[in-house]
Design an enzyme around this catalytic site. Sequence first.
Site, PDB file in Angstrom:
ATOM      1  CG  LEU A  53     -72.803 -27.608 -31.184  1.00  0.00           C
ATOM      2  CD1 LEU A  53     -71.600 -28.271 -30.536  1.00  0.00           C
ATOM      3  CD2 LEU A  53     -73.918 -27.445 -30.161  1.00  0.00           C
ATOM      4  CG  ASP A  82     -67.143 -19.747 -38.554  1.00  0.00           C
ATOM      5  OD1 ASP A  82     -67.706 -20.499 -37.725  1.00  0.00           O
ATOM      6  OD2 ASP A  82     -66.689 -20.168 -39.643  1.00  0.00           O
ATOM      7  CE  LYS A 100     -62.632 -31.472 -32.328  1.00  0.00           C
ATOM      8  NZ  LYS A 100     -62.902 -30.043 -32.096  1.00  0.00           N
ATOM      9  CE1 TYR A 126     -63.663 -33.230 -35.312  1.00  0.00           C
ATOM     10  CE2 TYR A 126     -64.611 -35.336 -34.621  1.00  0.00           C
ATOM     11  CZ  TYR A 126     -64.573 -33.948 -34.555  1.00  0.00           C
ATOM     12  OH  TYR A 126     -65.441 -33.285 -33.707  1.00  0.00           O
ATOM     13  CG  ASN A 140     -68.079 -38.990 -29.662  1.00  0.00           C
ATOM     14  OD1 ASN A 140     -67.922 -39.976 -30.384  1.00  0.00           O
ATOM     15  ND2 ASN A 140     -68.761 -37.932 -30.071  1.00  0.00           N
TER      16      ASN A 140
HETATM   17  P1  NAI Z   1     -69.659 -27.206 -37.522  1.00  0.00           P
HETATM   18  O1  NAI Z   1     -68.829 -27.879 -38.564  1.00  0.00           O
HETATM   19  O2  NAI Z   1     -71.090 -26.960 -37.819  1.00  0.00           O
HETATM   20  O3  NAI Z   1     -68.985 -25.817 -37.131  1.00  0.00           O
HETATM   21  C1  NAI Z   1     -67.585 -25.620 -37.111  1.00  0.00           C
HETATM   22  C2  NAI Z   1     -67.294 -24.176 -37.525  1.00  0.00           C
HETATM   23  O4  NAI Z   1     -65.874 -24.027 -37.556  1.00  0.00           O
HETATM   24  C3  NAI Z   1     -67.820 -23.831 -38.929  1.00  0.00           C
HETATM   25  O5  NAI Z   1     -68.649 -22.678 -38.883  1.00  0.00           O
HETATM   26  C4  NAI Z   1     -66.582 -23.587 -39.744  1.00  0.00           C
HETATM   27  O6  NAI Z   1     -66.716 -22.529 -40.705  1.00  0.00           O
HETATM   28  C5  NAI Z   1     -65.565 -23.224 -38.671  1.00  0.00           C
HETATM   29  N1  NAI Z   1     -64.195 -23.500 -39.150  1.00  0.00           N
HETATM   30  C6  NAI Z   1     -63.761 -24.591 -39.836  1.00  0.00           C
HETATM   31  N2  NAI Z   1     -62.482 -24.428 -40.201  1.00  0.00           N
HETATM   32  C7  NAI Z   1     -62.082 -23.227 -39.711  1.00  0.00           C
HETATM   33  C8  NAI Z   1     -60.887 -22.495 -39.767  1.00  0.00           C
HETATM   34  N3  NAI Z   1     -59.809 -22.960 -40.410  1.00  0.00           N
HETATM   35  N4  NAI Z   1     -60.843 -21.290 -39.158  1.00  0.00           N
HETATM   36  C9  NAI Z   1     -61.927 -20.794 -38.522  1.00  0.00           C
HETATM   37  N5  NAI Z   1     -63.096 -21.433 -38.436  1.00  0.00           N
HETATM   38  C10 NAI Z   1     -63.179 -22.649 -39.032  1.00  0.00           C
HETATM   39  O7  NAI Z   1     -69.497 -28.057 -36.193  1.00  0.00           O
HETATM   40  P2  NAI Z   1     -70.427 -28.072 -34.890  1.00  0.00           P
HETATM   41  O8  NAI Z   1     -71.336 -29.242 -34.946  1.00  0.00           O
HETATM   42  O9  NAI Z   1     -70.987 -26.732 -34.685  1.00  0.00           O
HETATM   43  O10 NAI Z   1     -69.336 -28.369 -33.777  1.00  0.00           O
HETATM   44  C11 NAI Z   1     -68.642 -27.320 -33.140  1.00  0.00           C
HETATM   45  C12 NAI Z   1     -67.411 -27.901 -32.426  1.00  0.00           C
HETATM   46  O11 NAI Z   1     -67.804 -28.900 -31.518  1.00  0.00           O
HETATM   47  C13 NAI Z   1     -66.412 -28.556 -33.387  1.00  0.00           C
HETATM   48  O12 NAI Z   1     -65.102 -28.263 -32.936  1.00  0.00           O
HETATM   49  C14 NAI Z   1     -66.692 -30.039 -33.248  1.00  0.00           C
HETATM   50  O13 NAI Z   1     -65.538 -30.809 -33.497  1.00  0.00           O
HETATM   51  C15 NAI Z   1     -67.139 -30.115 -31.796  1.00  0.00           C
HETATM   52  N6  NAI Z   1     -68.061 -31.240 -31.580  1.00  0.00           N
HETATM   53  C16 NAI Z   1     -69.374 -31.140 -31.972  1.00  0.00           C
HETATM   54  C17 NAI Z   1     -70.252 -32.182 -31.744  1.00  0.00           C
HETATM   55  C18 NAI Z   1     -71.711 -32.057 -32.052  1.00  0.00           C
HETATM   56  O14 NAI Z   1     -72.464 -32.931 -31.631  1.00  0.00           O
HETATM   57  N7  NAI Z   1     -72.160 -31.030 -32.758  1.00  0.00           N
HETATM   58  C19 NAI Z   1     -69.779 -33.446 -31.148  1.00  0.00           C
HETATM   59  C20 NAI Z   1     -68.371 -33.451 -30.797  1.00  0.00           C
HETATM   60  C21 NAI Z   1     -67.567 -32.369 -31.003  1.00  0.00           C
HETATM   61  C1  15L Z   2     -68.464 -35.235 -33.565  1.00  0.00           C
HETATM   62  O1  15L Z   2     -67.341 -35.074 -33.090  1.00  0.00           O
HETATM   63  C2  15L Z   2     -68.990 -34.380 -34.658  1.00  0.00           C
HETATM   64  O2  15L Z   2     -68.468 -33.059 -34.587  1.00  0.00           O
HETATM   65  C3  15L Z   2     -70.504 -34.341 -34.704  1.00  0.00           C
HETATM   66  O3  15L Z   2     -70.906 -33.750 -35.949  1.00  0.00           O
HETATM   67  C4  15L Z   2     -71.089 -35.741 -34.569  1.00  0.00           C
HETATM   68  O4  15L Z   2     -70.729 -36.506 -35.690  1.00  0.00           O
HETATM   69  C5  15L Z   2     -70.582 -36.398 -33.309  1.00  0.00           C
HETATM   70  O5  15L Z   2     -69.167 -36.336 -33.194  1.00  0.00           O
HETATM   71  C6  15L Z   2     -70.962 -37.888 -33.188  1.00  0.00           C
HETATM   72  O6  15L Z   2     -70.136 -38.671 -32.733  1.00  0.00           O
HETATM   73  O7  15L Z   2     -72.098 -38.225 -33.523  1.00  0.00           O
END
Ligand code: NAI
Ligand code: 15L
Length: 271
Positions: free
Chosen positions: A17, A36, A142, A138, A114
């Site tokens: 994202l 990051d 949250k 997880y 979610n």
């Molecule tokens: P992602 O896994 O691609 O990115 C997460 C980033 O956090 C990574 O670049 C990782 O290096 C960094 N990270 C992990 N551990 C860390 C630490 N200890 N210190 C610093 N950075 C750290 O996840 P994505 O898809 O980009 O999601 C971003 C956020 O949105 C997350 O918090 C995720 O839980 C939340 N989210 C995303 C959804 C989606 O549809 N992509 C759905 C629901 C929530």
């Molecule tokens: C999340 O919370 C995850 O970060 C994302 O990678 C998807 O798995 C999403 O939920 C989902 O429910 O599909």
Amino acid sequence: MTKPFKRILFTGAAGGLGRRLRPHLGQFADVVRLADLVPIADAQPHEEIVQCDLADRDAVMAMCEGVDAILHFGGVSTEVEFAPIMQANILGMANLYEAVHKRGIRRVIFASSNHTMGMYKTTDVVDAAMPPRADGYYGLSKVFGESLSRYYWDRFGIETVCIRIGYCFPEASNHRQLATWLSLDDMVELLRRSLLTPRVGHTITFGISDNDGKWWDDRHARFLAYRPKDSSRQFTDAVLASGVDKSDDMNDITLKFQGGVFLTHGPKYKP
Ligand code: NAI
Ligand code: 15L
């Protein structure tokens, strides 16, 4: 043109994202600090780059210096064993809010999920006043983040919008994703409303586009005036034609509960 903030911090900038949102962040601030755990390349003139482990308290304190608002997207983003979730999402969240408080930062937008409500059934309609029912470590992390930010609002007046993001990826390719999809443009609009609405207190909102068959009722965040422009409807025909998850067997836990495949991780479900 005057921008709403002087400097914002975006954590998790190297993630899926983060990389998609990065080109859209410059509209919000003169300077965008991208952070990051892993390196980030190619800083643009308006960008600063910080490599920081959220579990490192001193590094988080330094990362937050001179920041006016935070978009907190960093952390473990899926169901894994407890230890890394504890480090990044629980200790990391506590470190972040301690720094937010000490640095006098007034607002955080928290990428919640979610999966805070994954144990509600897919026949339920959930709103933000209903108790969280996480579907794993997880989701629980949250829920912790949502509660921690609530505490910092109640005790110290620090505002947070927790966005329970559904599925923010380019395309929806199954029935669950049709219900939970969030387009990138709608995500940017939700961030804009969350950053710019004058008073948000502590708010939980649902990050989804204008999909059919939604499971979530956003009535408690209506004041944000978020109006999604996109819908997963554009993917419906392709999903139906693909024949994916055609079954409506409600004994299948990935169809019965909103958490979907996240319920297949960890200990086996017992009714
Ligand atoms: P992602 O896994 O691609 O990115 C997460 C980033 O956090 C990574 O670049 C990782 O290096 C960094 N990270 C992990 N551990 C860390 C630490 N200890 N210190 C610093 N950075 C750290 O996840 P994505 O898809 O980009 O999601 C971003 C956020 O949105 C997350 O918090 C995720 O839980 C939340 N989210 C995303 C959804 C989606 O549809 N992509 C759905 C629901 C929530
Ligand atoms: C999340 O919370 C995850 O970060 C994302 O990678 C998807 O798995 C999403 O939920 C989902 O429910 O599909």
